[in-house]
Design a protein around this motif. Structure first.
Motif, PDB file in Angstrom:
ATOM      1  N   ARG A 267       0.830  -1.212   0.000  1.00  0.00           N
ATOM      2  CA  ARG A 267       0.000   0.000   0.000  1.00  0.00           C
ATOM      3  C   ARG A 267       0.862   1.258   0.000  1.00  0.00           C
ATOM      4  O   ARG A 267       0.649   2.184  -0.787  1.00  0.00           O
ATOM      5  CB  ARG A 267      -0.937  -0.010   1.211  1.00  0.00           C
ATOM      6  N   LEU A 268       1.855   1.294   0.882  1.00  0.00           N
ATOM      7  CA  LEU A 268       2.754   2.446   0.920  1.00  0.00           C
ATOM      8  C   LEU A 268       3.570   2.557  -0.365  1.00  0.00           C
ATOM      9  O   LEU A 268       3.799   3.650  -0.890  1.00  0.00           O
ATOM     10  CB  LEU A 268       3.687   2.335   2.127  1.00  0.00           C
TER      11      LEU A 268
ATOM     12  N   ILE B 255       1.429   4.070  -3.156  1.00  0.00           N
ATOM     13  CA  ILE B 255       1.309   5.525  -3.035  1.00  0.00           C
ATOM     14  C   ILE B 255       2.582   6.204  -3.523  1.00  0.00           C
ATOM     15  O   ILE B 255       2.543   7.187  -4.275  1.00  0.00           O
ATOM     16  CB  ILE B 255       1.012   5.907  -1.572  1.00  0.00           C
TER      17      ILE B 255
ATOM     18  N   ALA C 200      -4.576   7.830  -6.469  1.00  0.00           N
ATOM     19  CA  ALA C 200      -3.704   7.337  -5.400  1.00  0.00           C
ATOM     20  C   ALA C 200      -4.530   6.899  -4.186  1.00  0.00           C
ATOM     21  O   ALA C 200      -4.256   5.859  -3.570  1.00  0.00           O
ATOM     22  CB  ALA C 200      -2.702   8.415  -5.000  1.00  0.00           C
ATOM     23  N   TYR C 201      -5.565   7.678  -3.853  1.00  0.00           N
ATOM     24  CA  TYR C 201      -6.414   7.341  -2.708  1.00  0.00           C
ATOM     25  C   TYR C 201      -7.184   6.049  -2.963  1.00  0.00           C
ATOM     26  O   TYR C 201      -7.309   5.198  -2.072  1.00  0.00           O
ATOM     27  CB  TYR C 201      -7.381   8.487  -2.429  1.00  0.00           C
TER      28      TYR C 201
ATOM     29  N   SER D 255      -4.818   3.120  -2.647  1.00  0.00           N
ATOM     30  CA  SER D 255      -4.488   2.913  -1.239  1.00  0.00           C
ATOM     31  C   SER D 255      -5.634   2.266  -0.479  1.00  0.00           C
ATOM     32  O   SER D 255      -5.435   1.308   0.288  1.00  0.00           O
ATOM     33  CB  SER D 255      -4.123   4.261  -0.607  1.00  0.00           C
ATOM     34  N   GLU D 256      -6.853   2.758  -0.687  1.00  0.00           N
ATOM     35  CA  GLU D 256      -8.002   2.218   0.031  1.00  0.00           C
ATOM     36  C   GLU D 256      -8.331   0.793  -0.417  1.00  0.00           C
ATOM     37  O   GLU D 256      -8.767  -0.037   0.388  1.00  0.00           O
ATOM     38  CB  GLU D 256      -9.216   3.125  -0.164  1.00  0.00           C
TER      39      GLU D 256
ATOM     40  N   ALA E  69      -5.841  -1.306   1.314  1.00  0.00           N
ATOM     41  CA  ALA E  69      -6.138  -1.293   2.749  1.00  0.00           C
ATOM     42  C   ALA E  69      -7.320  -2.192   3.082  1.00  0.00           C
ATOM     43  O   ALA E  69      -7.338  -2.851   4.132  1.00  0.00           O
ATOM     44  CB  ALA E  69      -6.416   0.139   3.208  1.00  0.00           C
TER      45      ALA E  69
END
Length: 257
Positions: A187-188, A191, A236-237, A240-241, A244
């Protein structure tokens, strides 16, 4: 149960996230309408321009180029980062040497290496792919190492007592135990990979989303510029979500396993 800490992870409160975004949007609209910041138009005009930008053929071509670079760079980062993290966790000598270089590159400003990459691999998509790789791979390696190191020693010893080979040990014990931490690193890394795409293409300034940013800024098309910024942030969000969500499901499975 009594004494349990509340879940404060990102994404645990959609209403809180929506409220924060609403306040941010209202503030942007007010500042834009006041004219206090010349390069910041009202958000309503940015959104209207964004609809036209996203629907254009030029954006579709730029997005395809950028997504291709992101996908290949992230794939290479996964293929290199996860084995590197396992090596750092399970091999004392080579792992210690590799850990030094991983920590150096995690701490270093990777964007400063892009001009050097242009001299080595040329100006084009290859440079952007390598930039994405460098932005993502070291974080993935570090989180993989942490996950493998945290694997239960009792499970490892029990597996060995029952005759598990090296392949079974990794496939059935170490990697499943490390999966939540690996996903956190992915995830990191994803991003950072989005940052790598934009930075690489901005420095090259001849292709993809970076070319659009360059065009809009040089021609003072600030509505289109900020619309593109919002699109990149939203992508990007979303990435990431999405990771996650998978990460939380894996964590729940690991707790009840």
């Amino acid at each position: 149960m009594w004494g349990e800490a509340p879940d404060t992870r990102a994404g645990s409160s959609p209403l809180l996230t929506a409220g924060a975004l609403a306040i941010w949007c209202l503030a942007w609209e007010a500042i834009g309408r006041s004219g206090a910041v010349s390069i910041l138009p009202p958000l309503s005009r940015v959104i209207a321009s964004g609809a036209a930008v996203v629907a254009s053929q030029k954006f579709a071509s730029a997005a395809a180029i950028s997504l291709w670079a992101f996908a290949f760079g992230m794939a290479a980062a996964l293929l290199a980062g996860i084995p590197a993290g396992i090596l750092m966790a399970r091999s004392e000598g080579p792992g210690r040497i590799l850990r030094v270089w991983v920590n150096v590159f995690v701490s270093a400003p990777v964007s400063a290496l892009v001009p050097l990459l242009m001299a080595v691999v040329g100006i084009g998509q290859t440079t952007v792919v390598v930039t994405v790789f460098l932005f993502a791979v070291f974080v993935i390696a570090l989180d993989t190492e942490v996950g493998v190191r945290q694997a239960s020693r009792s499970l490892v010893e029990m597996a060995r007592c029952f005759g598990a080979g090296r392949g079974d040990l990794y496939r059935k014990i170490l990697l499943p135990a490390a999966l939540p931490e690996i996903l956190a690193g992915v995830r990191l890394g994803a991003i950072r990979g989005v940052k790598g795409v934009v930075i690489g293409q901005l420095l090259i300034a001849i292709l993809g989303v970076g070319e659009l940013f360059e065009t809009y800024s040089q021609n003072f098309l600030f509505e289109e510029f900020w619309a593109l910024v919002i699109v990149v942030f939203a992508f990007a969000y979303a990435v990431s979500e999405g990771i996650a969500l998978l990460e939380r499901r894996v964590e729940r499975y690991a707790r009840v396993r």
